[in-house]
Every structure is written in C-alpha cells, then in structure tokens.
Design a protein around this motif. Structure first.
Motif, PDB file in Angstrom:
ATOM      1  N   VAL A 260       0.827  -1.211   0.000  1.00 50.17           N
ATOM      2  CA  VAL A 260       0.000   0.000   0.000  1.00 50.17           C
ATOM      3  C   VAL A 260       0.861   1.262   0.000  1.00 50.17           C
ATOM      4  N   PHE A 261       2.099   1.128   0.484  1.00 48.85           N
ATOM      5  CA  PHE A 261       2.984   2.295   0.512  1.00 48.85           C
ATOM      6  C   PHE A 261       3.710   2.494  -0.810  1.00 48.85           C
ATOM      7  N   GLN A 262       3.695   1.416  -1.598  1.00 47.61           N
ATOM      8  CA  GLN A 262       4.404   1.454  -2.875  1.00 47.61           C
ATOM      9  C   GLN A 262       3.821   2.526  -3.802  1.00 47.61           C
ATOM     10  N   LYS A 263       2.489   2.645  -3.739  1.00 51.70           N
ATOM     11  CA  LYS A 263       1.800   3.599  -4.620  1.00 51.70           C
ATOM     12  C   LYS A 263       2.213   5.032  -4.300  1.00 51.70           C
ATOM     13  N   LEU A 264       2.564   5.241  -3.035  1.00 50.19           N
ATOM     14  CA  LEU A 264       2.924   6.591  -2.630  1.00 50.19           C
ATOM     15  C   LEU A 264       4.431   6.749  -2.697  1.00 50.19           C
TER      16      LEU A 264
END
Lengths: 122, 308
Positions: B276-280
């Motif tokens: 989920v942090f990859q997108k940011l």
C-alpha cells in the motif's frame, strides 16, 4: 568473498550469489563441500542464521545438497543449464545494447558493424 | 528452516524451554512466559529497562525461584541442579558476579574447584587476548579496583574457559569498548563454531553492535514476550517504511508503530501491507535488527500505556 553490510541486497543473497557463481563457473566442483556454516559465519563476521539461509537458498535451487550431519555438497552441474544461463545473460546485455542504440539514433546495420568490429578485435 | 537444520546438525532442539513460567514481585510480574531458545544459535533478549530481561535470565538459572510453570533444560532435565545442567550452563550476571576482593588468580582457583570442565590454559589465553591480569601474574589486581569493562572481561574469560553448552549472559556488551565488543562477537561465533550443540543467550541494549551475531531474537516488554523469531524470518515479516509527513495521514493504520514530525515519518509494517505504501512516494526497506527492535518495542510500549 566480499560482503556489503549496508547494501540493499540482503547479506544471505550476496553470499548465495557469490557461491552460485563459483559453482556455475566450475570453481566449486561436483562433490566439493561448502565451508561449514558456523565456520563461514565466523570468517565473514556474520550470524549463523544468515549463512544458513544462503545455503538453504542454494539447496532449493538444486545447486547443493545437505548431507545430514556432514554439510553441504555441490551437485553435478548440468552443462545445458550453464549454457542456458549464459544465453539469458547474453540476451539481457544485447537488449541493453539495443536500448542504447535507439537512444543514440543508430540503426540495426550500424549496431551490427560495431558488433563485428568488436568481435574481431577480441 | 529450523526443522531442516536440526535434522542436519544435532538432535537437541532447545537449549531451554519455558512453559507458563511466572515470577511475581510486589511491583512487577514476569510472565506467563512460553519460550524456546533454539539449540546451536545465538539468541538476543531485547527489551526496554525494566521489561524483565534480567528476571527472566535469573529464573532460567534458578538464581531466583519461579512461582509457577515448567522449565526444561537440554530437552530432558527439569532440575537446574542436575550435574549435567549445572556443568553445561555458563551464567554471567551484569555486575558483581564474583566477590569484589577476588583476583584473576582467585577466580581461576575457584572455577577450577567448582567446574571440572574449566580449562586453565584457555583462561590464560583469554586473559591475554582481552589484556587483563592472568592468574599467574605476580601482582594481582582486586576486582573492586578494576574498571567495569575489565570486570566484564574477567567474567567473560572465566565463562568462556569452560567447555560448556549454554551461555546465559546478562548485558555482556554494555561495559565494553567498541574494539572489545567486536572481539566479543568474534568470541561468540567461535564458541558456536567449535561445537554444534552450543547455544548462547544474551540480553542487550546495544542491539546494533550485536546484530551480526544474533540468530534468534526475543523481544520483551512489561514482563512478557511480545515477539520472537529467527532474525532472517523477522526481516521478511516486517518492512521499514519512511516517507513524507502527508503520506502518513491516510495510511497510518497499516503501520505497527511509527514516529512522525511535520516533515517525515518512519515506522514498521507487516511485509504483506507494504504494497500500500508502494503507490505513494514512500521508501520501503528491509529493517535492520535495531530498526526492528525500535518498531516492536515502541508498539509494545504504546499497548501497555493504553492498557493502563
């Protein structure tokens, strides 16, 4: 063997890839015993579990086999597999070369010319 | 991985196993503790001050009795006074382990009487290696006159000179200088490499110094074990995330614990949530044992505060 302690690549992977190379390039031969897990950990100043994980990875790839109570032994290596390995490496490098050629605006013939010159110079 | 290796190296599974162990003091309760320390490895006991590390080690060595539960040594003994247990455990308290008027000579003399597996030559070579008085030196310094670092060197020499199976060390590194810590790590690895059924359990506040000699980690908070596992497996289980302050707002529920200021945040999450942090625009890294410890202990501290 060299270990980067602050690299993004986990230490067990660094060890596994260096041993893998030694096996595939024939420096470590069929039936050779890998250094003992605790001995290697001692020499490399790393923990036992990290060395163990590196060896487990090589075992799962079929490059070495664990023999109960003795250690890890190098399996017979398939030459076809080695060839395949080089072929993949070659393709990867050629693709990179093609990318560079496109950026530089060079055509296929230009690249083949450069390739021939380099090949003959070797 | 664990099962694999036990089959390969030794029949012994655990150097020590604790089942439902508790120890109650007026103002502090340890446990219930359920814990297995795997044989053949070095285990670090990590926790804040007052989390119960020393109490746990003392209970293990029967320095203080437990109130309930069961302790099994070397897979078969339940009595710490069994000769096979006593002789094979080398215990070292954090301070004042030997009477203060003792000297290196006296330590060697008493250790030789107390333990048949104490090797005088090994003791002498360890004293030389660690640059402290050997037992045969003419002028002997009393322990009370030694610096904390030299006291610990003497204790370590006494412990390591025994042909034991299980070292239990309370804060062995804290009084040592950087060079000596490095040597301590080397000595740990050497101890483990000499015989495959040897085990080390040590507590520490300086986990960064001990990272490369830690195979298994046990995290303690408020008298309980809050996390444990082989370091390589813990490094796969958790990810270190850091990014800019705004990113945090929407995703803080995925972080096990974190610190933040207006510019940035840093925390740990389960690897399965790291995507989920990859997108940011956040950095996702494999945590060091030190970063992992901070993340896990911070979470435990928060939980304890909330309970109160």
């Amino acid at each position: 063997m060299k270990i980067y302690q602050n690299s993004n690549e986990p230490i067990y992977k660094q060890i596994a890839s260096q041993l893998r190379e030694e096996i595939l390039f024939g420096k470590l031969k069929e039936g050779d015993c890998l250094p003992s897990i605790r001995g290697l950990a001692q020499d490399l100043k790393i923990s036992v579990i990290t060395t163990m994980k590196a060896y487990d990875e090589l075992a799962s790839e079929g490059l070495v086999t664990a023999v109960a109570g003795k250690g890890y032994y190098v399996n017979p290596q398939n030459n076809e597999m080695l060839k395949e390995q080089y072929l993949r490496e070659l393709e990867k490098n050629l693709l990179a070369a093609i990318d560079s050629a496109r950026i530089a605006g060079l055509g296929k013939d230009d690249v083949i010319n450069i390739f021939s010159t380099l090949w003959n110079a070797e | 991985m664990l099962n694999n290796r036990q089959e390969r190296i030794t029949d012994m599974k655990n150097a020590i196993k604790l089942e439902n162990v508790t120890k109650k003091y007026k103002d502090f309760t340890l446990g219930e503790i359920n814990l297995e320390i795997p044989c053949g490895f070095s285990t670090a006991l990590i926790g804040s001050n007052g989390s119960g590390k020393t109490t746990l080690l003392d209970v293990m060595c029967n320095i203080c009795g437990k109130n309930s539960g069961k302790i099994t040594y070397f897979d078969k003994y339940t009595d710490v006074d069994e000769p096979d247990v006593r002789n094979n455990i080398g215990y070292c308290a954090a301070n004042n382990f030997f009477p203060l008027d003792w000297t290196s000579k006296k330590v060697a003399y008493v250790m030789e009487l107390a333990f048949s597996n104490f090797k005088r030559e090994k003791f002498i070579s360890l004293c030389n290696k660690m640059k402290i008085d050997t037992p045969d030196k003419r002028k002997q310094k009393k322990i009370m006159k030694m610096s904390d670092g030299n006291k610990m060197r003497l204790y370590l020499a006494a412990i390591l000179a025994r042909d034991s199976k299980f070292l239990i060390l309370d804060e062995p590194a804290s009084a040592l200088d950087p060079l000596m810590r490095d040597m301590l790590c080397d000595m740990f690895r050497e101890y483990l490499a000499e015989k495959e059924d040897r085990t080390i359990l040590f507590s520490t506040h300086n986990i960064a110094d001990m990272e490369f000699v830690t195979d298994y980690a046990v995290f303690m908070a408020a008298g309980k074990v809050v996390e444990k596992g082989f370091v390589e497996e813990l490094k796969e289980k958790y990810r270190l995330i850091h990014g800019s302050g705004e990113t945090l707002k929407s995703l803080s529920q995925y972080l096990i614990s974190y610190t933040a200021n207006s510019t940035m945040f840093e925390g740990i999450c389960l690897t399965e949530h790291s995507s989920v942090f990859q997108k940011l625009d956040a950095a996702i890294e494999i945590p060091t044992l030190q970063q992992l410890s901070v993340g896990i202990l911070r979470k435990a501290e928060k939980d304890t505060t909330e309970e109160e």
